[in-house]
Design a protein around this motif. Structure first.
Motif, PDB file in Angstrom:
ATOM      1  N   LEU A   1      40.646  29.692  40.394  1.00 41.39           N
ATOM      2  CA  LEU A   1      41.022  29.092  41.741  1.00 41.39           C
ATOM      3  C   LEU A   1      40.403  27.882  42.301  1.00 41.39           C
ATOM      4  CD1 LEU A   1      40.973  32.309  44.121  1.00 41.39           C
ATOM      5  CD2 LEU A   1      43.005  30.607  43.683  1.00 41.39           C
TER       6      LEU A   1
ATOM      7  N   LEU B   1      46.042  28.752  48.264  1.00 44.05           N
ATOM      8  CA  LEU B   1      44.997  28.721  47.425  1.00 44.05           C
ATOM      9  C   LEU B   1      43.640  28.784  48.382  1.00 44.05           C
ATOM     10  CD1 LEU B   1      45.730  26.214  44.594  1.00 44.05           C
ATOM     11  CD2 LEU B   1      45.621  28.554  44.296  1.00 44.05           C
TER      12      LEU B   1
ATOM     13  N   ARG C   1      43.318  32.373  49.696  1.00 50.30           N
ATOM     14  CA  ARG C   1      42.994  33.254  48.280  1.00 50.30           C
ATOM     15  C   ARG C   1      41.485  33.147  48.149  1.00 50.30           C
ATOM     16  NH1 ARG C   1      48.061  33.257  48.114  1.00 50.30           N
ATOM     17  NH2 ARG C   1      49.196  34.923  47.101  1.00 50.30           N
TER      18      ARG C   1
END
Length: 530
Positions: free
Chosen positions: A367, A352, A355
């Motif tokens: 996110l 995560l 990203r």
């Protein structure tokens, strides 16, 4: 969410490592190679001789530790126990040897020969040393040799006066190297009780509660024996949060152990009815075990409380890793030295974050929400996650080629198979799956390294491994099924067979242990391949 992030200020200890313009990337050096150099810098910062040298200041006939100054008049005694204390003792001997009267250190079986074979003679004591080296605890288990060493350490401490200074060196593995069961409990009985507790799922805090109750030296017992001498403990921490009472079960941290608490704990794990008679006799003593009284029951004298100083830790390693990362052209950001939880959740955390930092427009709000929701599972506070996301946003805005995200701790692995490997190699495999498909692709894309600072990841010669989003494709091309290897906890076999083992992290003998170090190199702006 973006507004909330912009208002946060980094905390002093877990912040960006400087704010200078990025150094140019070393020409011709891959992200993989630079990640390995960052890990090497972390190891260098917590070498046993280095942490002592940086923490002990000699001034003529006095020594200063953590701002406290003690007079030296040939009154220094030394004891130690743990995997790294031999190197710590060697450095103390170099600094304070002229005032050293005697000492005893309990170290792992075979360590002296291993150090010689690996060219680490600087971590050995002098030939005419006043410090006695006693080896034991083979396979990191308490044994008769370790118990003899504990008896010798207890004797040194018990013979001190109020004029003496006892320097205690402690590192990971110290609990197994200082077994001193409370009579009439035998060593075998104590080991069996703690083994059964661990098998039943007891936490490290619960195990230490029982160890302290059944020991004469743990839980402040060593400091009690040394009274009325001044006790100073130098600690190399291998525990999340660096709590002195948990490292080696806190032999220099005064504490109370209530028999009722231990009995309740044993009852909870359904072990109460099968205890040896000797253990029942110790636990039948009423009230708490206190260390404020003298051994003979006389009123305590006015001796200073033990000074416990953590001189080496995962946090120390991460700070030095950050400095090296900057020299290598990265923007360093320390996430946390306390990452824990199942490797699946930890791998998801790094996926995560990668990203979130991808070189594109600001990340979608979901996110950030997912990261904050995951934080409690992996031991990372919301504040640290928000601070880290803010730093990644800044790195993108300021045009850094890549951010080096640093973290440490000790994740766990659920054993479902019979393969070879450890948490670091398995974490690297799982992070690779999380990074699959991210832009830019390898070798420009995110690179992840996970390594144990003790140099061994499970029963292997590797400390960990380096991975990126291209690893799944590389494995498939070589006929290696990652899911099958993960299901069998066989990460070492996987990396050994993958491209000749080039992704394994094998630093050799490290001589230290401050848990694991994680290095995630994330491109936060388009970068040129080197």
């Amino acid at each position: 969410m973006a507004r909330a992030l912009s208002l946060l200020r980094p905390r002093p200890l877990l912040t960006l490592v400087g704010r200078r313009t990025p150094a140019p990337a070393p020409r011709g050096m891959s992200l993989d190679s630079r990640a390995r150099l960052v890990f090497a810098a972390a190891l260098e910062a917590v070498q046993p001789d280095a942490v002592v040298r940086q923490s002990v200041e000699r001034r003529q006939d006095a020594v200063t530790v953590d701002g406290h100054t003690f007079t030296l008049r040939h009154n220094l005694h030394l004891v130690g126990f743990g995997k790294a204390v031999l190197g710590m003792a060697a450095e103390v001997e170099r600094i304070l040897g002229d005032h050293l009267v005697r000492g005893v250190v309990s170290v792992p079986a075979g360590i002296q020969q291993t150090l010689r074979q690996n060219g680490k003679e600087h971590l050995l004591l002098r030939e005419n040393s006043r410090i006695r080296v006693m080896e034991g605890a083979k396979n990191n288990l308490p044994d008769a040799d370790a118990q003899r060493a504990a008896d010798a350490i207890k004797q040194v401490a018990s013979e001190l006066t109020e004029e003496d200074l006892l320097l205690v060196l402690i590192s990971g593995g110290g609990s197994a190297l200082l077994p001193a069961p409370a009579p009439p409990v035998s060593l075998q009985e104590k080991v069996e009780v703690t083994r059964r507790l661990a098998a039943a799922g007891a936490t490290i805090q619960e195990l230490n509660t029982v160890r302290r109750a059944l020991s004469t030296l743990k839980g402040g017992g060593l400091a009690h024996c040394a009274h009325p001498a001044q006790v100073v403990a130098l600690i190399l921490s291998d525990v999340i949060g660096d709590p002195p009472d948990l490292i080696a079960s806190g032999p220099t941290v005064k504490s109370e152990v209530w028999a009722e608490e231990v009995l309740s704990l044993l009852r909870h794990y359904q072990l109460l009815d099968s205890l040896p008679p000797s253990v029942n006799r110790v636990l039948a003593r009423p009230g708490p075990r206190r260390w404020e009284e003298n051994p003979d029951g006389a009123p305590p004298t006015a001796a200073a409380a033990p000074l416990n100083v953590v001189i080496g830790s995962n946090g120390v390693a991460l700070r030095q890793a950050g400095r090296r990362a900057r020299e290598l052209g990265f923007r360093p950001v320390v996430l946390s030295p306390g990452v824990c939880g199942d490797v699946r959740s930890v791998a998801r955390l790094y996926g995560l974050l990668a990203r979130f930092a991808a070189p594109r427009d600001p990340p979608p709000p979901e996110l950030a929400a997912a990261l904050l929701a995951l934080g409690p599972e992996v031991g990372v506070a919301s504040w640290d996650l928000c601070r880290t996301m803010q730093a990644l946003d800044q790195a993108r805005a300021e045009g850094w080629g890549a951010t080096c995200l640093l973290a440490g701790g000790e994740p766990t692995v659920e054993l479902t198979g019979t393969g070879r490997g450890g948490r670091n190699q398995e974490l690297a495999m799982r992070v690779a799956l999380e990074l699959r498909g991210l832009e830019p692709p390898p070798p420009k894309g995110p690179v992840f390294l996970s390594g144990g600072t003790d140099g061994q990841d499970g029963p292997t010669d590797a400390a960990g491994a380096v991975a990126d989003g291209g690893l799944p494709g590389e494995a498939g091309a070589q006929g290696l099924d990652m899911e099958r290897f993960l299901g069998d906890n066989d990460s070492y076999s996987f990396f050994s067979r993958l491209s000749g083992g080039k992704r394994l992290l094998v630093p050799g003998l490290t001589c230290t242990n401050v848990m694991d170090v994680h290095v995630l190199v994330i491109p936060t702006a388009p970068i040129t391949a080197t």
